[in-house]
Write an enzyme that holds these catalytic residues in place. Structure first.
Site, short mmCIF file in Angstrom:
data_model
loop_
_atom_site.label_atom_id
_atom_site.label_comp_id
_atom_site.label_asym_id
_atom_site.label_seq_id
_atom_site.Cartn_x
_atom_site.Cartn_y
_atom_site.Cartn_z
N HIS A 66 0.83 -1.20 0.00
CA HIS A 66 0.00 0.00 0.00
C HIS A 66 0.87 1.25 0.00
O HIS A 66 1.98 1.26 0.55
CB HIS A 66 -0.91 0.02 1.22
CG HIS A 66 -1.99 -1.00 1.19
ND1 HIS A 66 -3.24 -0.76 1.69
CD2 HIS A 66 -2.02 -2.27 0.73
CE1 HIS A 66 -4.00 -1.83 1.54
NE2 HIS A 66 -3.27 -2.76 0.96
N GLU A 68 0.67 4.03 1.68
CA GLU A 68 1.00 4.56 3.00
C GLU A 68 2.13 3.79 3.67
O GLU A 68 3.02 4.39 4.29
CB GLU A 68 -0.23 4.51 3.93
CG GLU A 68 -1.41 5.32 3.43
CD GLU A 68 -2.41 4.52 2.61
OE1 GLU A 68 -3.61 4.82 2.71
OE2 GLU A 68 -2.00 3.61 1.86
N CYS A 96 -7.15 2.22 4.59
CA CYS A 96 -7.77 0.99 5.08
C CYS A 96 -7.38 0.79 6.55
O CYS A 96 -6.62 1.59 7.12
CB CYS A 96 -7.29 -0.20 4.25
SG CYS A 96 -5.54 -0.60 4.51
N CYS A 99 -3.47 0.46 7.04
CA CYS A 99 -2.74 1.72 6.89
C CYS A 99 -3.10 2.73 7.98
O CYS A 99 -2.22 3.44 8.48
CB CYS A 99 -2.98 2.29 5.50
SG CYS A 99 -2.28 1.24 4.21
#
Length: 166
Positions: A66, A68, A96, A99
């Site tokens: 991801h 992040e 999400c 993260c």
């Protein structure tokens, strides 16, 4: 001053938020080119971007790919600590649960979000991990910065994906 989300933002901060969200959008475009969900992120410390990331889950074949997570890893390396207590994170899509948890764990005090994610967002849509007073760290969250740009990029991506499967 104007109020955006739950925060009062000065005109100077609003200008900086737009500048850095544009940098996050540039990261999301890199994901788009890889046929990844176009999510981008930058982390800013003292007016300088110290961490960048974009979605690479399919490319790297990892659930941890991801934007992040990548940006947090890079920023921690630059700072030399796991605590990012004087940073702001700019994300094109609401984070999400993984993260959002990483943001809280890294002690980032301010989170700026482009588009909300009603299906999986954990900064107010489904849950609000970032602002839970039960945790030892609570973030200040600003929502909707360049939201139309961020939402349009995601909509375009998913429309193209659906069309390619026909």
């Amino acid at each position: 001053m104007r109020q955006l989300g739950t925060n009062i933002i000065t005109p100077e901060q609003a200008d900086a938020d737009i500048k850095y969200m544009k940098a996050a959008v540039a990261q999301a475009k890199k994901a788009y080119k890889l046929n990844e969900v176009p999510i981008g992120c930058v982390i800013v410390h003292e007016g300088r971007i110290i961490g960048r990331g974009y979605n690479r889950r399919n490319t790297d074949k990892t659930a941890l790919g991801h934007a992040e997570i990548t940006a947090i890893k890079k920023a921690c390396k630059i700072i030399g600590d796991w605590r990012l207590e004087e940073c702001t994170i700019y994300i094109t899509l609401e984070p999400c649960q993984m993260c959002a948890g990483a943001i809280v764990q890294s002690r980032i005090p301010r989170v700026v979000i482009g588009s909300m994610n009603p299906k999986a967002g954990c900064a107010g849509s489904i849950l609000n991990i970032l602002e839970m007073p039960q945790f030892n760290h609570v973030c200040s969250v600003t929502r909707g910065v360049l939201g139309d740009v961020c939402s349009r990029m995601l909509s375009d991506f998913f429309r193209e994906l659906r069309n390619s499967k026909k």
